[in-house]
Write an enzyme that holds these catalytic residues in place. Structure first.
Site, PDB file in Angstrom:
ATOM      1  CB  VAL A 153      -3.811  -1.803   7.573  1.00 44.02           C
ATOM      2  CG1 VAL A 153      -5.288  -2.153   7.482  1.00 44.02           C
ATOM      3  CG2 VAL A 153      -3.287  -2.129   8.959  1.00 44.02           C
ATOM      4  CG  ASP A 196      -0.639   0.993  21.945  1.00 41.78           C
ATOM      5  OD1 ASP A 196      -0.215   2.108  22.308  1.00 41.78           O
ATOM      6  OD2 ASP A 196      -0.353   0.480  20.858  1.00 41.78           O
ATOM      7  CG  LEU A 233      -6.986   0.620   4.133  1.00 38.52           C
ATOM      8  CD1 LEU A 233      -7.915  -0.229   4.986  1.00 38.52           C
ATOM      9  CD2 LEU A 233      -7.779   1.722   3.437  1.00 38.52           C
ATOM     10  N   GLY A 234      -2.788   2.008   5.645  1.00 41.30           N
ATOM     11  CA  GLY A 234      -1.910   2.580   6.661  1.00 41.30           C
ATOM     12  C   GLY A 234      -0.686   1.732   6.878  1.00 41.30           C
ATOM     13  N   GLY A 271       4.564  -0.029  12.763  1.00 39.90           N
ATOM     14  CA  GLY A 271       5.725  -0.846  13.090  1.00 39.90           C
ATOM     15  C   GLY A 271       5.450  -2.322  12.887  1.00 39.90           C
ATOM     16  N   GLY A 327       3.630  -3.598  10.378  1.00 39.78           N
ATOM     17  CA  GLY A 327       3.469  -3.931   8.977  1.00 39.78           C
ATOM     18  C   GLY A 327       2.477  -2.987   8.318  1.00 39.78           C
ATOM     19  CE  LYS A 348      -2.041  -5.269  13.468  1.00 40.30           C
ATOM     20  NZ  LYS A 348      -2.544  -5.134  14.855  1.00 40.30           N
TER      21      LYS A 348
END
Length: 833
Positions: A530, A643, A522-523, A526, A528, A544
């Protein structure tokens, strides 16, 4: 000269023919003797808030009903007169009868519905529609209300209405659902009202049987409703008078609000959004399977985060083991060891209490208002029929006796009441002294073997260059860094135990993601990768997986586990569990079909981008704002995210936003309003100036990030990738310039820059600019920001110019290679020197 006679006759004839079908809103709020309101005419309240008139639920029906509905949304009906006796055509009319009642007549002058009051004659009464939505029949001489629709509600509660229960007469005023929300206002299967016996609470019944309950009223909130612990919902109240009548009321807010009992048996609190011209859901109950009454049966406890959701309370076991294995928990649990009731029996000591923390307390509580926790304990222990107790500062002691089972118990996260269960000494392990001669040799042998295994394990790990990161229990103070803002959860618990969360094995997650196949990716980040996964029961998850070289190490991993496992909100992503095996660290989240906001917003080739119209974008902004209110003010832990950015906002199938990635988050104490750190973390372009430069962060740091996020949503361009070559302005600077020139629509993404939304878009830009002001004291709080967005606050102050208005490209000091992007720098972790 033009002859008008011939041309105007057809027009006049057309108007005469069409008038009966158009319907007029009569500029009156009153029906008096001799006045007929014929379908489709209406009367309107003095402030033009509500109308009384005729409606048809949907286009597939010809049935007509008399009802009260909102002027701004005529499809939103709050009360129906003839819900169980519809008119079959549009020949109906409303008038005052000869005996002074308001009556609904069909085309044959037959009475379809009546107020049935004890009025004397038509000349002595009038009917009024008020700005609160109440239809009132009054005595003209005294002005007293003879009859009112608020005493006979249908499926909707509006502010100033009273839902009541009289403990002396048993008379109730309750809501009753429609048979079908879209097509049939006939009385449905569900009712909802106050139950004032013992300690007042709100209930929903299905065909007369309990379907959901709110838990007891403590004078401030309903302690069994998770969302009521937020300031927004704690404004409801239950009061009583000398006649024994208890009243549930909800205050009048500055925006239109209502609570509707839908045909599925849920109470939904919604607020009217003027910009979107629709109702926004704020609260829903029941919301999950655990909210359904008695899901786990007698002496069972339901936990939404558990797998399975039902378990037996301490000291109890399944009454029917086979049924429990099949997922049928209605038979509940039974006590393992019988109570001794403080009587010495065969050398065994008496009963004691086991504390279950953060609970929705069982139904059928008896109240003793005086006394603290110790007094509650003493009273329960002295009474052999008392099987459990709880204490609330406002209610006092609550007791449960053995005449009823402990039913509808639920485990909450971070909110609720501590429940003390009366158990046998055998269940509390109070007999250890008599078994020491058996236990000591076993423990000694186990310790020796454990020490030898541990030494051997350390030797093997040292050979591999590993580190002891695989302990399942982490001391919070040892795990986290020396940063002065590090999380210290001494008040929460001495230790943070990963095993309190559902644990997934590596094999389970590998199989769910097809061995972490590239097709399920999925993505990347930095930290790791998903992956999308599918558990054996068909449940979709997002995994994740932190890489060994991840910048998000054990501290951030534990931080996210601790923080997000203690938070529950519709605009925060839900953590299902985790995996800590060997060098693997994985978090398991709910799956978001529409991925993250940055994918939909910034990828012009993504198919979902065309669906991001202004209504969806404004809804996403409001949702993220509500999530931040919960983090900053309404959650038990006060969280600064640190964040906030589009990639950390996930979108579910209905485009509802959910804030994610709490690895950088920090918890504040109750009296702390800012913090300092030598380790600045976050993403360039979203960090507030005082945080990026000095390491100072507060709630206003998140407000700054939220302001940047708002501008990116309006513009459809990432802040760090935007550069106006002609004006040498950043995204923030360009937004401020366009707003100052009263040309905010030119700043917006072309796909939403429509004149119909001009006012809303410009207002949104102005609110965002207020959020990104240089000094924290000048920025509004997130509660104020959301109030501005919902127009609870109408007048907006002018913003100051953002501190990062001009774009630094590096070209003034450093040469730039041909073809190199000038604005492609993202810093995830900055270490202060």
């Amino acid at each position: 000269m033009i002859n008008m006679t011939r041309n105007t006759k057809p027009a006049i004839f057309f108007v005469i023919i069409c008038v009966p079908f158009l319907g007029f809103s009569l500029e009156t709020d009153t029906i008096s003797s001799g006045l007929f309101i014929k379908d489709p005419d209406t009367i309107i309240s003095p402030g033009h808030v509500f109308k009384l008139g005729f409606f048809t639920p949907n286009t597939n029906s010809t049935n007509r009903y008399l009802g009260v509905f909102y002027n701004v949304s005529e499809k939103t009906v709050i009360w129906v007169a003839n819900r169980d006796n519809p008119l079959r055509d549009s020949s109906g009319s409303v008038t005052m009868s000869q005996n002074g009642n308001l009556v609904l007549l069909n085309g044959q002058n037959q009475t379809i519905w009546s107020t049935n009051s004890t009025a004397t004659s038509a000349n002595t009464t009038t009917a009024h529609i008020t700005d609160s939505g109440n239809l009132v029949l009054r005595d003209n001489a005294t002005g007293a209300a003879i009859w009112e629709s608020f005493s006979y509600p249908t499926n909707t509660y509006v502010p100033t209405m009273n839902i009541t229960d009289n403990i002396n007469t048993g008379k109730k005023v309750v809501l009753s659902s429609w048979a079908n929300d879209d097509s049939n206002p006939e009385t449905g299967s569900f009712t909802s009202g106050v139950v004032a016996l013992n300690i007042p609470q709100i209930l929903i019944w299905k065909n007369g049987r309990r379907h959901w309950r709110s838990g007891p009223w403590n004078g401030r909130i309903l302690i069994g409703v998770r969302d009521m612990y937020s300031a927004l919902l704690s404004t409801a109240s239950i009061s009583n008078d000398s006649s024994g009548t208890f009243y549930f009321t909800f205050p009048q807010w500055r925006v239109l609000s209502k609570v509707e009992l839908n045909s599925s048996g849920s109470l939904a609190l919604t607020l009217w959004s003027e910009p979107k011209q629709s109702w926004d859901a704020l609260w829903l109950a029941p919301e999950t399977g655990c909210d359904i009454y008695g899901t786990c049966g007698p002496f069972g406890s339901c936990n939404n985060q558990g797998s399975p959701v039902c378990s037996c309370l301490k000291g109890f076991e399944p009454a029917n083991t086979e049924e429990w294995r099949r997922g049928n928990w209605t038979s509940g649990c039974r006590r393992i060891n019988q109570l001794q009731c403080d009587i010495q029996n065969n050398g065994k000591s008496g009963d004691g209490f086991f504390m279950e923390q953060f609970m929705k307390v069982p139904d059928f509580a008896d109240q003793f208002s005086a006394g603290d926790k110790d007094e509650c304990r003493r009273r329960c222990l002295r009474n052999c029929s008392c099987i459990a107790y709880a204490h609330d500062a406002n209610i006092g002691c609550m007791f449960w006796s053995n005449t009823t089972a402990l039913i509808d118990v639920q485990k909450f996260t971070g909110v609720g009441v501590d429940l003390y269960l009366r158990l046998s000494a055998l269940d509390l392990d109070n007999d250890k002294d008599k078994k020491l001669y058996i236990i000591i040799p076993i423990v000694a042998g186990f310790v020796c073997i454990s020490v030898l295994i541990f030494i051997g394990w350390c030797w093997l790990v040292k050979r591999k260059g590993g580190k002891t990161k695989e302990k399942r229990i982490f001391e919070a103070e040892q795990t986290l860094s020396s940063d002065s803002t590090a999380i210290v959860l001494k008040d929460e618990s001495g230790k943070i135990n990963i095993e309190e969360l559902p644990l997934f094995t590596f094999e389970t997650l590998a199989n769910a993601t097809d061995q972490f196949h590239e097709n399920n990716l999925l993505g990347r980040g930095g930290f790791g990768h998903v992956y999308k996964g599918n558990l054996g029961n068909g449940k979709e998850i997002a995994v994740k997986r932190l890489s060994a070289a991840s910048g998000q190490g054990m501290e951030e991993f534990m931080n996210e586990v601790i923080v997000i496992s203690k938070l529950q909100h519709r605009n925060l992503v839900r953590l299902h569990g985790c995996c800590v095996e060997k060098e693997e660290k994985m978090l398991v989240y709910e799956y978001m079909p529409n991925k993250s906001l940055d994918v939909c917003l910034f990828d012009s080739t993504h198919p979902s981008r065309k669906d991001l119209d202004w209504k969806k974008r404004s809804s996403i902004i409001e949702g993220v704002g509500r999530g931040l209110i919960y983090l900053h003010r309404d959650s038990r832990l006060r969280i600064i995210h640190r964040d906030l950015k589009p990639s950390n906002v996930l979108l579910d199938e209905n485009w509802n936003p959910k804030i994610s990635d709490f690895g950088m988050a920090r918890i504040f104490g109750g009296n702390q309003d800012h913090g300092n750190t030598a380790r600045v973390v976050g993403t360039y372009g979203y960090m507030a100036p005082e945080y990026a430069m000095e390491g100072r962060f507060s709630e206003k740091s998140d407000v700054y990030s939220f302001g940047v996020l708002m501008l990116e949503i309006v513009k459809g361009v990432k802040n760090t990738h935007y550069y106006n070559q002609e004006l040498s302005l950043s995204l923030l600077g360009y937004a401020w310039k366009m707003w100052r020139e009263d040309n905010g629509l030119a700043f917006a993404d072309k796909s939403i820059a429509i004149a119909d939304f001009k006012e809303e878009i410009i207002r949104c830009i102005q609110i965002a600019l207020l959020c990104v002001q240089e000094f924290p004291k000048d920025r509004p709080s997130i509660q104020t920001v959301v109030s501005m967005l919902s127009r609870e606050i109408v007048e907006l102050p002018p913003p100051e110019q953002p501190v990062f208005a001009e774009k630094w490209t590096g070209s003034t000091q450093h040469s730039t290679q041909v073809g190199q992007s000038v604005n492609d720098l993202t810093v995830t972790v900055l270490d202060g020197r």
